[in-house]
Motif scaffolding. Structure first.
Motif, PDB file in Angstrom:
ATOM      1  N   SER A 208       0.668  -7.669  -1.086  1.00 44.37           N
ATOM      2  CA  SER A 208       0.413  -7.196   0.278  1.00 44.37           C
ATOM      3  C   SER A 208       1.277  -7.987   1.247  1.00 44.37           C
ATOM      4  CB  SER A 208      -1.079  -7.339   0.627  1.00 44.37           C
ATOM      5  OG  SER A 208      -1.494  -8.684   0.516  1.00 44.37           O
ATOM      6  N   ASP A 299       5.317   3.068  -1.849  1.00 40.67           N
ATOM      7  CA  ASP A 299       3.924   3.008  -2.308  1.00 40.67           C
ATOM      8  C   ASP A 299       3.828   3.249  -3.816  1.00 40.67           C
ATOM      9  OD1 ASP A 299       4.906   5.522  -1.496  1.00 40.67           O
ATOM     10  OD2 ASP A 299       2.897   6.372  -1.499  1.00 40.67           O
ATOM     11  N   SER A 304      -0.712  -2.849  -1.474  1.00 44.92           N
ATOM     12  CA  SER A 304      -1.262  -2.266  -0.258  1.00 44.92           C
ATOM     13  C   SER A 304      -0.950  -3.201   0.890  1.00 44.92           C
ATOM     14  CB  SER A 304      -2.780  -2.085  -0.386  1.00 44.92           C
ATOM     15  OG  SER A 304      -3.348  -1.641   0.825  1.00 44.92           O
TER      16      SER A 304
END
Length: 325
Positions: A208, A299, A304
């Protein structure tokens, strides 16, 4: 190019007696053009501190004051910041240290009630917004500097700063061919390494967003617009790096990143202010920004942006930048 040491490095912390964490007490002064200031604007948004730390934006065009160039609030009514009540950011520096004659830089965190500069330490400001302002942060804010990843984040940041963030300036303001050649070599060696690093991973460290992404991205978003042409970093464009270009678009389209960027102000500042490089002060019109909104497919690599958290809401009206048409 050797940067002047930051003269004001006080920190706002939850335990500080002089500069405690306190909603509404401080004002963050940024330039939309400056990559160092862009970092603080990003973290302010990601942490949801928009309504806690107010933000002022200086004009992209520097003004000559006392035989020096200064950041000023010319774009506000009357040419005065409506909260701090000053025309030039140097007034906050002088309020803190009368007679100060050193450099004046952004970002700058200012104590509103006294008008005094608290800090111009761009590195500590983002760390502290993420780590010290927990009581004021939004629900779902990311941890940009997790303890388990700090050594790796610090290592990446050190290399990116030395070889890319700062070396584009070393190239742009090189006093001779040899200095320019050294700087450009470092820039593109670092870009090549980052391209390889990001081919199979979505973010620089972990799964992340972290401080590493926040510190790299402002340089990438300015690369083709000003560093490639204006600073002669023209071996390749960002768009010629498949992984880096997709990574940069991924972050641009992530709330908190692209919504802090004004390409017109970036170009105007660099091309107009650096008269030694561009004496005619002709401001380039491109490249057009629409490509930043194209699909990136990052993605598919997993990860995330906000980990277990969630994205910030839209920017406050007073913080909004022009939308890409």
């Amino acid at each position: 190019m050797t940067r002047d040491p930051m003269a004001f490095t006080d920190r706002v912390t939850s335990s500080s007696a002089r500069w405690p964490v306190e909603a509404g007490r401080y004002r963050l002064v940024i330039s939309r053009a400056c990559p160092w200031a862009n970092r603080t604007a990003i973290v302010r948004r990601l942490m949801g501190l928009d309504g806690v730390i107010s933000q002022a934006v200086v004009s992209p065009v520097l003004e000559s004051i006392a035989d020096d160039s200064h950041w000023v609030f010319s774009d506000y009514d009357g040419g005065v910041d409506p909260v701090l009540g000053v025309h030039a950011l140097r007034e906050s520096y002088l309020a803190r240290r009368p007679g100060y004659s050193g450099g004046v830089s952004v970002p700058a965190l200012v104590d509103v009630s006294s008008g005094q500069l608290v800090s111009n330490d761009f590195e500590a400001l983002t760390i502290d917004m993420g780590q010290e302002w927990g009581a004021c942060q939004r629900v779902g804010a990311p941890d940009l500097y997790p303890a388990s990843l700090r050594d790796e984040i610090d290592s990446v940041n050190e290399a990116v700063y030395a070889n890319l963030n700062n070396s584009v300036y070393l190239a742009g303001f090189a006093p001779n061919q040899q200095a320019y050649d050294r700087a450009v070599k470092r820039v593109f060696s670092q870009l090549d390494e980052l391209e390889a690093r990001l081919e199979n991973r979505r973010y620089l460290v972990g799964h992340s967003l972290t401080e590493a992404d926040v510190r790299l991205w402002p340089t990438l978003v300015r690369f083709d617009a000003v560093y490639h042409g204006h600073f002669k970093c023209n071996v390749r464009k960002l768009v010629e790096y498949p992984a880096l270009w997709a990574y940069a678009r991924d972050l641009f389209q992530t709330p908190g990143f692209g919504d802090t960027v004004d390409f017109d102000q970036i170009r105007k500042h660099y091309y107009f202010s650096h008269s030694g490089i561009n004496p005619a002060r002709i401001v380039a019109v491109g490249p057009g920004p629409r490509a930043w909104l194209t699909a990136h497919h990052r993605d598919e690599l997993g990860g995330s942006p906000f980990g277990d958290g969630k994205p910030p809401g839209p920017p406050l009206d007073e913080d909004a930048v022009p939308e890409i048409g």
